[in-house]
Design an enzyme around this catalytic site. Structure first.
Site, PDB file in Angstrom:
ATOM      1  N   PHE A   1       3.466   6.601  38.685  1.00  0.00           N
ATOM      2  CA  PHE A   1       3.462   5.350  37.924  1.00  0.00           C
ATOM      3  C   PHE A   1       2.018   4.941  37.685  1.00  0.00           C
ATOM      4  O   PHE A   1       1.181   5.074  38.580  1.00  0.00           O
ATOM      5  CB  PHE A   1       4.061   4.207  38.746  1.00  0.00           C
ATOM      6  CG  PHE A   1       5.550   4.076  38.751  1.00  0.00           C
ATOM      7  CD1 PHE A   1       6.339   4.562  37.728  1.00  0.00           C
ATOM      8  CD2 PHE A   1       6.173   3.418  39.799  1.00  0.00           C
ATOM      9  CE1 PHE A   1       7.717   4.402  37.747  1.00  0.00           C
ATOM     10  CE2 PHE A   1       7.547   3.249  39.836  1.00  0.00           C
ATOM     11  CZ  PHE A   1       8.322   3.747  38.807  1.00  0.00           C
ATOM     12  N   GLU A   2       1.718   4.410  36.529  1.00  0.00           N
ATOM     13  CA  GLU A   2       0.524   3.583  36.338  1.00  0.00           C
ATOM     14  C   GLU A   2       1.051   2.234  35.872  1.00  0.00           C
ATOM     15  O   GLU A   2       1.364   2.047  34.700  1.00  0.00           O
ATOM     16  CB  GLU A   2      -0.428   4.184  35.300  1.00  0.00           C
ATOM     17  CG  GLU A   2      -1.146   5.441  35.742  1.00  0.00           C
ATOM     18  CD  GLU A   2      -2.352   5.172  36.622  1.00  0.00           C
ATOM     19  OE1 GLU A   2      -2.744   3.995  36.740  1.00  0.00           O
ATOM     20  OE2 GLU A   2      -2.889   6.132  37.183  1.00  0.00           O
ATOM     21  N   VAL A   3       1.224   1.295  36.810  1.00  0.00           N
ATOM     22  CA  VAL A   3       1.790   0.001  36.439  1.00  0.00           C
ATOM     23  C   VAL A   3       0.786  -0.745  35.571  1.00  0.00           C
ATOM     24  O   VAL A   3      -0.376  -0.368  35.473  1.00  0.00           O
ATOM     25  CB  VAL A   3       2.155  -0.829  37.689  1.00  0.00           C
ATOM     26  CG1 VAL A   3       2.908   0.012  38.707  1.00  0.00           C
ATOM     27  CG2 VAL A   3       0.934  -1.452  38.342  1.00  0.00           C
TER      28      VAL A   3
END
Length: 799
Positions: A650-652
């Site tokens: 994930f790259e939030v």
């Protein structure tokens, strides 16, 4: 140097640059610029010399004037400091020798003639490629033609691959109809590390087009229907499903206090795992740099940690104010005094190097002294008094001791009998939102267990591991001292880089410290400088934080799925995560594995979208090198290649679309908590989505089926055989009539961001094959390790 002299120097350089730019030859040694034609003695032609671009060190104004007088071919790169000039120039070996006689030396060689020739060859190759591509019509593949609606607008998104895309002159134009009006736009070309990936377009639209046509300036064209990206399934809202358990950014001690409370409240569903490798701790040596210039400064470091007595040490350089006084040092408790030497006039004569020697000889039990960053230390020091400090600003309730990293283990059966899922956060200290995703997820799983059948199903049938902060030391440093800290706090620099001026640059990037595809193996995206932002450490798995993750995977082989939670940018990625200097990636997943990554991602991305409509863009979804960059030695690659764990990143913090300015706005590592809260909520949705993927996989006992198209038959010429599967599955095959096994060839992707390959059959061939899905089910229950023949087989007869 006066302002007038500086201006004169710059004008002279401009004149000389202009002269050489007009094509005059570089002058040979001993010759000056002739003012008129003069007959010269008959001499042999000078031998041809190679040339190179070098950086010259010009010691003073006199040498600078001589350089101009000699007419050396100068470039436009000139720097001046402390009366010394650094000038880039194009020179021959004989010119270099001649310049030495004037005190002008080569500091560095920048470009050699061989490198120039290589560049010329590269250019010629590119020209030939462009010419060959222009000679024939290109072929276009529409990889994606999607529409999606974000929080505030609707967009058209395209990915199109051109067979001529390797040349920058290939241009693609999209045309579509919007509200009865024909619209068009040129696609952008995406190239990463020299490899052409695709052309793409993303534009806001007022109405969703039915189809889109793509035209190439080389004559190729293609048409595609426009479909919805992340088709939203009808949802039945859960009136009794509770969420929202975080209300501020949480430091490591708060995260783990929350974890311990959950374990105490839900003892039948939770346990806390103490990782075996303690961190270095939120601690530093106490230090000071004493002096104001590089050659007259002394760096002093305590031998005890700052909080264990180093901060109590003081150092005083005293001028004895007497003639002919010797250099001497004394220690009075934690007070270190150096009486500086003087000459017959009472002037201090002690150099930095001499003071360093005296300190190490007389106070070595308390401190270590060095000159400044390896300087010779020939300058005379000045009287001064300093108190050493570790420069750490966290309050006393933040422990300085080595930290025990913990994992929250959730499940009704936590004995390894159930499939495992791992979510871990904050490898990078400055990413404050990411731990909140894990804590929110833990709270949701536990607090909805009793009243939500879907949650109970997940907790009863899975073994869930959540690590809120992989990097607690760095996180504490980010919260209290230097908020942009990326790495942990371990200082691997030697004496020349360990002065306090470098304290914000120390540490190891934990997501570059793993053993697969690392910088030590020649992969791109990690650093070897101890002060670099992506420093990979002194060797693979040097850091306890990285070893903890390895330990967790080693000791829990039931873990089949993992999510590495980072910020920011709104990316959703998987392996391979690294490529080498030739942009050769780690081995790509098979076509079936890639299809599973995409299918599982679709479920998770839909769950993210459910919270507030955030859409993770198609261009930011896929294998790491295809959508971001190479990240040598990242942890997800370790989990995938060494452990066979389906591992995502994930790259939030997806960019937000500003409908007024019509621009995307980045949210940053530490947005206002109102935004950080929303990111935590939506990506907790996504993490639970991964847990649902794991559950679905655990309940999948249905073998896949596959079919070759075309199948058995006689054909008049070569045919392209495509093997289609009923679900994402890896196909193993042979073309020599032998029995297929797990060692046989596998159907791969036909290219980057493309679909599965086809098998080109140009002579009579029997294709034997079978499929295996992500859950491990084998088509027809075939046993590749046995002697059975219940695999698929087709014979393609070429007349």
């Amino acid at each position: 140097m006066t302002k007038k002299k500086k201006l004169k120097w710059k004008r002279s350089l401009m004149v000389m640059t202009a002269i050489t730019g007009l094509g005059f030859s570089t002058f040979y040694p001993g010759l000056s610029i002739p003012t008129a034609a003069v007959e010269q003695p008959d001499q042999p032609l000078p031998a041809e010399e190679s040339v190179s671009i070098v950086q010259l060190e010009v010691p003073n104004d006199q040498a600078k004037d001589k350089l101009l007088e000699l007419g050396i071919d100068l470039t436009h790169n000139i720097e001046q400091h402390d009366g010394v000039y650094e000038v880039d120039a194009v020179v021959t070996p004989s010119e270099i020798a001649m310049l030495k006689t004037f005190g002008i030396n080569v500091k560095d060689t920048l470009i050699t003639e061989n490198e120039w020739n290589t560049r010329v060859a590269e250019r010629q190759s590119a020209v030939q490629l462009q010419a060959s591509l222009a000679a024939s019509e290109d072929t276009l593949k529409v990889l994606r033609a999607n529409h999606f609606t974000n929080q505030s607008a609707t967009f058209l998104y395209l990915e199109v691959k051109s067979s001529a895309g390797a040349t920058a002159s290939t241009a693609l134009k999209a045309t579509w109809t919007e509200d009865g009006v024909e619209k068009s736009a040129t696609l952008s070309r995406f190239v990463d590390y020299g490899e052409y990936i695709y052309h793409y377009l993303m534009v806001p639209v007022t109405a969703i087009p039915t189809s889109v046509k793509i035209d190439s300036n080389l004559g190729g064209n293609a048409t595609s229907f426009v479909t919805e990206w992340l088709v939203k399934e009808p949802k039945h809202p859960k009136t009794d499903y509770v969420t929202d358990f975080v209300d501020h950014y949480m430091a490591p001690n708060e995260l783990y206090e929350r974890a311990e409370k959950l374990a105490k409240e839900f003892p039948k569903l939770v346990e806390i795992i103490d990782m075996p490798n303690k961190t270095n701790g939120y601690r530093r040596l106490a230090q000071a740099t004493i002096g104001s210039t590089t050659n007259a400064s002394v760096v002093v470091s305590s031998k005890a940690w700052g909080h264990e007595g180093g901060n109590d040490v003081s150092v005083e350089f005293e001028n004895p104010v007497t003639n002919n006084s010797p250099l001497k040092g004394t220690v009075d408790g934690k007070k270190i005094i150096v009486d500086l030497a003087t000459n017959s006039a009472g002037t201090v004569t002690s150099t930095a190097a001499q003071v360093v020697s005296a300190l190490n000889s007389n106070a070595g039990q308390h401190i270590t002294a060095t000159t400044y960053r390896g300087n010779a230390g020939t300058g005379v020091v000045a009287a001064a008094t300093v108190k050493l400090t570790d420069n750490l600003k966290a309050p006393a309730d933040v422990s300085r001791d080595p930290f025990t990293v913990k994992a929250i283990r959730i499940g009704k059966h936590r004995d390894g009998s159930k499939p495992g899922v791992l979510g871990y956060a904050q490898e990078h200290a400055r990413e404050w939102v990411t731990p909140l995703v894990t804590i929110e997820t833990a709270e949701r799983l536990l607090r909805n267990y009793s009243n939500d059948s879907e949650t109970r199903k997940l907790v009863d049938n899975l073994d869930i591991f959540l690590v809120p902060s992989v990097n607690p030391d760095g996180a504490n440093y980010s919260f209290n001292d230097y908020n942009i800290q990326r790495k942990n706090m371990t200082n691997h620099c030697g004496p020349t880089a360990s002065d306090p001026g470098n304290r914000n640059a120390w540490g190891v990037d934990l997501n570059r410290n793993h053993s697969v595809g690392s910088v030590f193996d020649g992969y791109i995206g990690g650093g070897t400088s101890c002060t670099g932002e992506t420093y990979a450490g002194p060797f693979e798995n040097s850091e306890p934080e990285a070893r903890n993750l390895v330990w967790l995977a080693d000791n829990n082989p039931n873990i089949k799925f993992a999510m590495n939670i980072h910020s920011y940018g709104g990316y959703f990625m998987w392996s391979p995560g690294a490529y080498d200097a030739k942009r050769v990636t780690l081995p790509r997943p098979t076509a079936g594995q890639e299809a599973f990554y995409w299918a599982a991602s679709d479920l998770m991305l839909n769950d993210i979208q459910d919270h507030r409509g955030t859409v993770i863009l198609p261009s930011r979804t896929g294998p790491i090198p295809d959508v971001l960059y190479s990240a040598a030695g990242n942890s997800a690659d370790y989990l995938w290649y060494e452990k066979g764990i389906y591992a995502w990143n994930f790259e939030v913090g997806a960019d937000l679309w500003n409908k007024d300015t019509k621009r995307w706005q980045a949210v940053g590592f530490q947005p206002a908590f109102a935004e950080g809260h929303e990111e935590a909520m939506e990506f907790s949705n996504g993490l639970i989505g991964l847990i649902k993927v794991a559950y679905n996989s655990s309940k999948d006992h249905q073998p896949p089926s596959s079919k070759a198209s075309p199948g058995n038959g006689k054909y008049t010429g070569p045919v392209e055989v495509k093997i289609e599967t009923s679900e994402p599955a890896t196909v193993f095959y042979t073309l020599d009539g032998s029995r297929p096994t797990f060692q046989s060839k596998k159907i791969q992707l036909s290219g980057t961001r493309e679909f599965e390959e086809t098998l080109k059959i140009d002579k009579t061939t029997t294709i034997n094959y079978f499929a295996v899905d992500a859950a491990g089910n084998i088509e027809k229950n075939y046993n590749p390790l046995g002697n059975g023949k219940n695999y698929n087989s087709v014979t393609i007869t070429i007349k």
